[in-house]
Scaffold this active site. Sequence first.
Site, PDB file in Angstrom:
ATOM      1  N   LYS A  22       1.186  -1.728   0.490  1.00 37.38           N
ATOM      2  CA  LYS A  22      -0.288   0.225   0.213  1.00 37.38           C
ATOM      3  C   LYS A  22       1.103   1.018  -0.127  1.00 37.38           C
ATOM      4  O   LYS A  22       0.388   1.824  -1.110  1.00 37.38           O
ATOM      5  CB  LYS A  22      -0.979  -0.192   1.528  1.00 37.38           C
ATOM      6  CG  LYS A  22      -2.179   1.041   1.130  1.00 37.38           C
ATOM      7  CD  LYS A  22      -3.105   0.486   2.223  1.00 37.38           C
ATOM      8  CE  LYS A  22      -3.615  -0.216   2.726  1.00 37.38           C
ATOM      9  NZ  LYS A  22      -4.352  -0.436   3.420  1.00 37.38           N
ATOM     10  N   ARG A  92      -2.997   3.147   8.971  1.00 40.39           N
ATOM     11  CA  ARG A  92      -3.080   2.174   8.459  1.00 40.39           C
ATOM     12  C   ARG A  92      -2.088   0.853   7.960  1.00 40.39           C
ATOM     13  O   ARG A  92      -1.149   1.201   7.764  1.00 40.39           O
ATOM     14  CB  ARG A  92      -3.810   2.785   6.133  1.00 40.39           C
ATOM     15  CG  ARG A  92      -4.485   3.734   6.326  1.00 40.39           C
ATOM     16  CD  ARG A  92      -4.419   4.013   5.490  1.00 40.39           C
ATOM     17  NE  ARG A  92      -4.993   3.430   4.532  1.00 40.39           N
ATOM     18  CZ  ARG A  92      -4.745   3.830   2.595  1.00 40.39           C
ATOM     19  NH1 ARG A  92      -4.478   5.031   2.080  1.00 40.39           N
ATOM     20  NH2 ARG A  92      -5.892   2.923   2.151  1.00 40.39           N
ATOM     21  N   GLY A 101      -8.141  -6.536   3.730  1.00 36.21           N
ATOM     22  CA  GLY A 101      -9.028  -6.164   5.014  1.00 36.21           C
ATOM     23  C   GLY A 101      -8.486  -7.236   6.533  1.00 36.21           C
ATOM     24  O   GLY A 101      -9.630  -7.666   7.903  1.00 36.21           O
ATOM     25  N   MET A 103      -5.809  -6.572   8.213  1.00 33.66           N
ATOM     26  CA  MET A 103      -5.319  -5.984   9.160  1.00 33.66           C
ATOM     27  C   MET A 103      -6.090  -4.860   9.547  1.00 33.66           C
ATOM     28  O   MET A 103      -6.840  -4.672   9.354  1.00 33.66           O
ATOM     29  CB  MET A 103      -3.473  -5.711   8.978  1.00 33.66           C
ATOM     30  CG  MET A 103      -3.131  -7.144   9.434  1.00 33.66           C
ATOM     31  SD  MET A 103      -1.200  -7.076   8.548  1.00 33.66           S
ATOM     32  CE  MET A 103      -1.185  -6.185   7.513  1.00 33.66           C
ATOM     33  N   ARG A 330      -3.845  -1.140  -6.352  1.00 32.60           N
ATOM     34  CA  ARG A 330      -3.136  -2.504  -6.231  1.00 32.60           C
ATOM     35  C   ARG A 330      -3.363  -3.195  -6.860  1.00 32.60           C
ATOM     36  O   ARG A 330      -4.915  -2.958  -7.745  1.00 32.60           O
ATOM     37  CB  ARG A 330      -3.024  -3.508  -4.874  1.00 32.60           C
ATOM     38  CG  ARG A 330      -4.375  -3.375  -4.755  1.00 32.60           C
ATOM     39  CD  ARG A 330      -5.013  -4.043  -3.423  1.00 32.60           C
ATOM     40  NE  ARG A 330      -6.258  -4.627  -3.378  1.00 32.60           N
ATOM     41  CZ  ARG A 330      -7.076  -4.406  -2.436  1.00 32.60           C
ATOM     42  NH1 ARG A 330      -6.209  -3.827  -1.194  1.00 32.60           N
ATOM     43  NH2 ARG A 330      -8.119  -4.588  -2.421  1.00 32.60           N
ATOM     44  N   HIS A 446     -16.543  -7.837   1.282  1.00 32.77           N
ATOM     45  CA  HIS A 446     -15.467  -8.712   2.221  1.00 32.77           C
ATOM     46  C   HIS A 446     -15.465 -10.490   1.659  1.00 32.77           C
ATOM     47  O   HIS A 446     -14.796 -10.375   0.739  1.00 32.77           O
ATOM     48  CB  HIS A 446     -15.511  -9.081   2.943  1.00 32.77           C
ATOM     49  CG  HIS A 446     -14.897  -9.714   4.334  1.00 32.77           C
ATOM     50  ND1 HIS A 446     -15.524 -11.010   4.502  1.00 32.77           N
ATOM     51  CD2 HIS A 446     -13.754  -9.964   4.334  1.00 32.77           C
ATOM     52  CE1 HIS A 446     -15.142 -11.723   5.306  1.00 32.77           C
ATOM     53  NE2 HIS A 446     -13.112 -10.732   5.026  1.00 32.77           N
ATOM     54  N   SER A 755      11.715 -42.804 -13.887  1.00 34.69           N
ATOM     55  CA  SER A 755      10.475 -42.377 -13.321  1.00 34.69           C
ATOM     56  C   SER A 755      10.221 -42.244 -11.794  1.00 34.69           C
ATOM     57  O   SER A 755       9.780 -43.041 -11.051  1.00 34.69           O
ATOM     58  CB  SER A 755       8.999 -42.937 -13.952  1.00 34.69           C
ATOM     59  OG  SER A 755       8.060 -42.191 -13.447  1.00 34.69           O
ATOM     60  N   CYS A 822       6.347 -39.772 -11.724  1.00 34.89           N
ATOM     61  CA  CYS A 822       4.506 -39.823 -12.019  1.00 34.89           C
ATOM     62  C   CYS A 822       4.007 -40.375 -10.892  1.00 34.89           C
ATOM     63  O   CYS A 822       2.861 -40.855 -10.592  1.00 34.89           O
ATOM     64  CB  CYS A 822       4.256 -40.672 -12.605  1.00 34.89           C
ATOM     65  SG  CYS A 822       5.395 -42.450 -11.495  1.00 34.89           S
ATOM     66  N   TYR A 842       9.471 -34.889 -18.200  1.00 35.87           N
ATOM     67  CA  TYR A 842       8.362 -35.201 -18.426  1.00 35.87           C
ATOM     68  C   TYR A 842       7.917 -35.341 -16.579  1.00 35.87           C
ATOM     69  O   TYR A 842       8.442 -35.864 -15.579  1.00 35.87           O
ATOM     70  CB  TYR A 842       7.600 -35.712 -18.938  1.00 35.87           C
ATOM     71  CG  TYR A 842       7.893 -37.626 -18.681  1.00 35.87           C
ATOM     72  CD1 TYR A 842       6.838 -37.914 -17.851  1.00 35.87           C
ATOM     73  CD2 TYR A 842       9.372 -37.637 -18.569  1.00 35.87           C
ATOM     74  CE1 TYR A 842       7.168 -39.522 -17.252  1.00 35.87           C
ATOM     75  CE2 TYR A 842       8.658 -39.168 -18.631  1.00 35.87           C
ATOM     76  CZ  TYR A 842       7.917 -40.314 -18.042  1.00 35.87           C
ATOM     77  OH  TYR A 842       8.112 -41.670 -17.580  1.00 35.87           O
TER      78      TYR A 842
HETATM   79  P1  ADP Z   1      -7.805  -2.001   3.694  1.00 44.36           P
HETATM   80  O1  ADP Z   1      -6.298  -2.498   3.538  1.00 44.36           O
HETATM   81  O2  ADP Z   1      -8.540  -3.161   4.392  1.00 44.36           O
HETATM   82  O3  ADP Z   1      -8.165  -1.872   2.980  1.00 44.36           O
HETATM   83  P2  ADP Z   1      -7.333   0.207   4.134  1.00 44.36           P
HETATM   84  O4  ADP Z   1      -5.698   0.670   5.032  1.00 44.36           O
HETATM   85  O5  ADP Z   1      -6.643   0.798   2.861  1.00 44.36           O
HETATM   86  O6  ADP Z   1      -7.098  -0.710   4.466  1.00 44.36           O
HETATM   87  O7  ADP Z   1      -8.132   1.160   5.103  1.00 44.36           O
HETATM   88  C1  ADP Z   1      -9.787   1.212   5.282  1.00 44.36           C
HETATM   89  C2  ADP Z   1     -10.718   2.544   4.671  1.00 44.36           C
HETATM   90  O8  ADP Z   1     -10.378   3.637   5.235  1.00 44.36           O
HETATM   91  C3  ADP Z   1     -10.230   2.750   3.147  1.00 44.36           C
HETATM   92  O9  ADP Z   1     -11.492   2.008   1.961  1.00 44.36           O
HETATM   93  C4  ADP Z   1     -10.526   3.874   2.982  1.00 44.36           C
HETATM   94  O10 ADP Z   1     -11.550   4.198   2.311  1.00 44.36           O
HETATM   95  C5  ADP Z   1     -10.834   4.386   4.657  1.00 44.36           C
HETATM   96  N1  ADP Z   1      -9.669   5.141   4.317  1.00 44.36           N
HETATM   97  C6  ADP Z   1      -7.787   5.047   4.105  1.00 44.36           C
HETATM   98  N2  ADP Z   1      -6.875   6.266   4.607  1.00 44.36           N
HETATM   99  C7  ADP Z   1      -8.139   7.303   4.244  1.00 44.36           C
HETATM  100  C8  ADP Z   1      -7.476   8.617   4.264  1.00 44.36           C
HETATM  101  N3  ADP Z   1      -6.601   9.355   4.351  1.00 44.36           N
HETATM  102  N4  ADP Z   1      -8.918   9.598   4.284  1.00 44.36           N
HETATM  103  C9  ADP Z   1     -10.040   8.999   4.131  1.00 44.36           C
HETATM  104  N5  ADP Z   1     -10.505   7.453   4.486  1.00 44.36           N
HETATM  105  C10 ADP Z   1      -9.632   6.473   4.031  1.00 44.36           C
HETATM  106 MG    MG Z   2      -8.109  -0.469   1.403  1.00 46.59          MG
END
Ligand code: ADP
Ligand code: MG
Length: 867
Positions: A22, A92, A101, A103, A330, A446, A755, A822, A842
């Site tokens: 990220k 984050r 989702g 962590m 990503r 999710h 084999s 095999c 093979y």
């Molecule tokens: P995950 O890895 O579970 O997707 P994120 O780190 O992307 O978690 O955060 C989850 C949500 O929080 C994101 O989908 C985003 O919408 C919101 N978010 C994260 N950072 C910001 C930010 N700087 N401003 C506004 N919303 C944020």
């Molecule tokens: Mg995210």
Amino acid sequence: MAKRVYLFNEGNKDDRELLGGKGANLCEMTSMGLPVPFGFIITTDTCREYFHAGNKLPGLLEQEYRVALDMVEKKMGARFGDPSNPLLFSVRSGAPVSMPGMMNTILNLGLNDEIAAGLAEKTGNARFAYDSYRRFISMFADVVMGVPGEKFEHEIEQYKQANGKELDVDMTAEDWQAIIAIYKTIVDFPEDPFTQLKMAVEAVFQSWHTPRAIFYREMNNIADTLGTAVNVQAMVFGNFGEDSGSGVAFTRNPSTGERQFFGEILFNAAGEDVVAGIRTPLPVEALKERMPEVYDELYRTQELLEKHYRDMQDMEFTIQQGRFYMLQTRSGKRTGRAAVKIAVEMVGENLITEGEALMRVSPEHVEAFLHPTVDPRAKKDIVATGLPASPGGATGEIVFSAEEAEEVAKAGRPVILVRRETTPEDIHGMKVAAGILTELGGMTSHAAVVARGMGVCAITGCGSLSINYADGIATTEDGVEMKRGDTITLDGTSGEVMLGDIPKAEASSSDDFQTLLSWADKHRRLKVRANAETPEDAAKAIELGAEGIGLCRTEHMFFEAERIEKMRAMILSETKKERKKYLKELRKFQRDDMFELFKVMDGLPVTIRLLDPPLHEFLPHGEDDMQALAKAVDKPVEKVREITESLSEVNPMLGFRGCRLSIMFPEITEMQVQAIMSAAADAVEAGYKAMPEIMIPLVVNVREIRMITEIIDKGVQKVLRERLVSVPYKVGTMMETPRATLGADRLAPEVEFMSFGTNDLTQMTYGFSRDDVGKFIPSYIEKKLVEDDPFVTLDQRAVGRLMEMAVSESRKVKKGIKYGICGEHGGDPRSIRFCHNLGLDYVSCSPFRVPIARIAAAQAHVEQQDD
Ligand code: ADP
Ligand code: MG
Ligand code: MG
């Protein structure tokens, strides 16, 4: 001391390892000039440092990130902790490998009573300020302080009911303030923003070790040692009003792979609302109507990102008061069909090479082409329709919790997991489910993301259902009740929910898939054969691209009704003469079977293994069967029992089996060889090209081979002299005992091919009985005493070492001797890569694994060329 903190303008997309996926992508987007709220990243090295120190933050860390924080304040023109002009942060997680989702993330960090009031004042939007504040308190309490989130949700529900409010949007600033007052009786959180930040950073590090994150890593083979980075980023607000919103978008359709921009948006909502699936979002086209310029910017951005990354992107964005911000990009998770389509089309668009396309497709993706689909003609009783979140058809019994799903699945019955929405806690149930159905959540919720990743059929956002967990009933709009235990069918491709078991069609191929497979064939060196005995399996194998049979287990041909009787009679024979009589009858069956196989395999090699299992496997054990057998072979039942008992063994897998049978009963081998060669001659006379390869099992030394090849050669010559035809044939040996591999240089001169039988070789190298490992291997894996089940993925360290020695030693004495594998491992992609690197000729696997093996073999080759 290495730098622990990086600003978003100090890294790029290749820094995944250090900055997490990220963070690396936030840096990349920043340097591309995209509107990314500024911030900084604490490295994954720091996370590991934290763990090594026994969960203690490095002493200087706070000083380091405060410097970065100053820079962010400057750039954003606001100050962290300043009530008159507050800057808020999102904190984050972000690992080197995407774990969506799994962590923790904490949003709106930096608020307290005074600052919330200041935010309300400064923005003139009190509702927004207190909405953000209440979100912060519950999130911080949940993630950092361990107070369950439901407690807070429950309070909101109660409040709404008591005050006649239905939706979040009905809540006013005063309502949120009232909620905040209630929250503060539940949790006592730190008022000081810097304390909040420090605790949040630590909580993100610690979320690396939550059970769901650990489980996810196990499932996806992600190393535990990587650790997570922490992204501290200025907040932007999708919940500012109707001119604000949050969304998720894909540059191509993640379900079908079609080249078509695709996304979902919620207005006046924070991004967490979209990801959590608590409200069902609108298609992103809704943005085009409301804010056409923002839509254009989003559209341009997705085009740019896809070209830049040369892969389908999954993006998160937020709009605040008509201004567009990028929060994440990503490589998007995708279904198997989508993966193949995207890879193939991107080659056509000159974005990637064929080799890259091959590397983009995983074995799981290929398996998707083998998934069943609901027969469209058979569809009826459609009781509800939701979003087609993950394709394929599934039928099963309704359950309402992950625990129930596991129970029913354990009992061997297919289950459909029905939930209002799913959370990462439900993964263990989702994993065993045949299908997943949720009331809430969009295509990017999710449930949808996880199901697609696992290749499990899923329907989300099926809003016409109302689910009652307590009574175990899901009721449709029309009042149809689906109860716990009822059977339903899901069509994850159309989103339709049907009552009962609806017929499903076999998986079908696609033009893109065939194109990809043809590239795989072009880019691989390893040949792929199949393990097959019946003409049907052989035909399937050829259809799926097999280039021969690598293992035909002849014993399987003796288990049918009439044959087993002769087989038993042969085994119970007390004299050679008697035995020969029955062998003659068996020879006819064997010859017919082999003839059919040679016909199907016309022009392709067929490796036939001589009789391998211990003889008692063919004999009956029940008293009644014993009586019947005695009658059939015209012997007293006592005699039958006596011979049977004499054949029973303490350790049958190490007992009287394999080539030891040929040594003790050469007439069995004579029979088999004559049957094989007669059939081959029949095939040649009928205009087919038979290419038999006779393989001796379970060899331990060269003397065995010499003695048995003499029997084989005699049998072959006898047939060929009589028939006056020429049949090219080969004689080879299995390499499946440690002793054989260690003496490969002695064996090689005597044979034309070798084999690896890695099932037995693994069994004997480990001393793990293959049939009993079920009792302890799961614990071994759980306790990390072994990384994988060695019977599934080849153990490269020891078994692989034996193989390596065998190959190099035998090639020293016989250059270019043909080598194959095999065992079950022949269809396992990681093992295939190893076999490629070992220089085998093979691999042989079950027919349905052949396409996967072709791609895995190509990937191994492409990878090697890249190095
Ligand atoms: P995950 O890895 O579970 O997707 P994120 O780190 O992307 O978690 O955060 C989850 C949500 O929080 C994101 O989908 C985003 O919408 C919101 N978010 C994260 N950072 C910001 C930010 N700087 N401003 C506004 N919303 C944020
Ligand atoms: Mg995210
Ligand atoms: Mg074996």
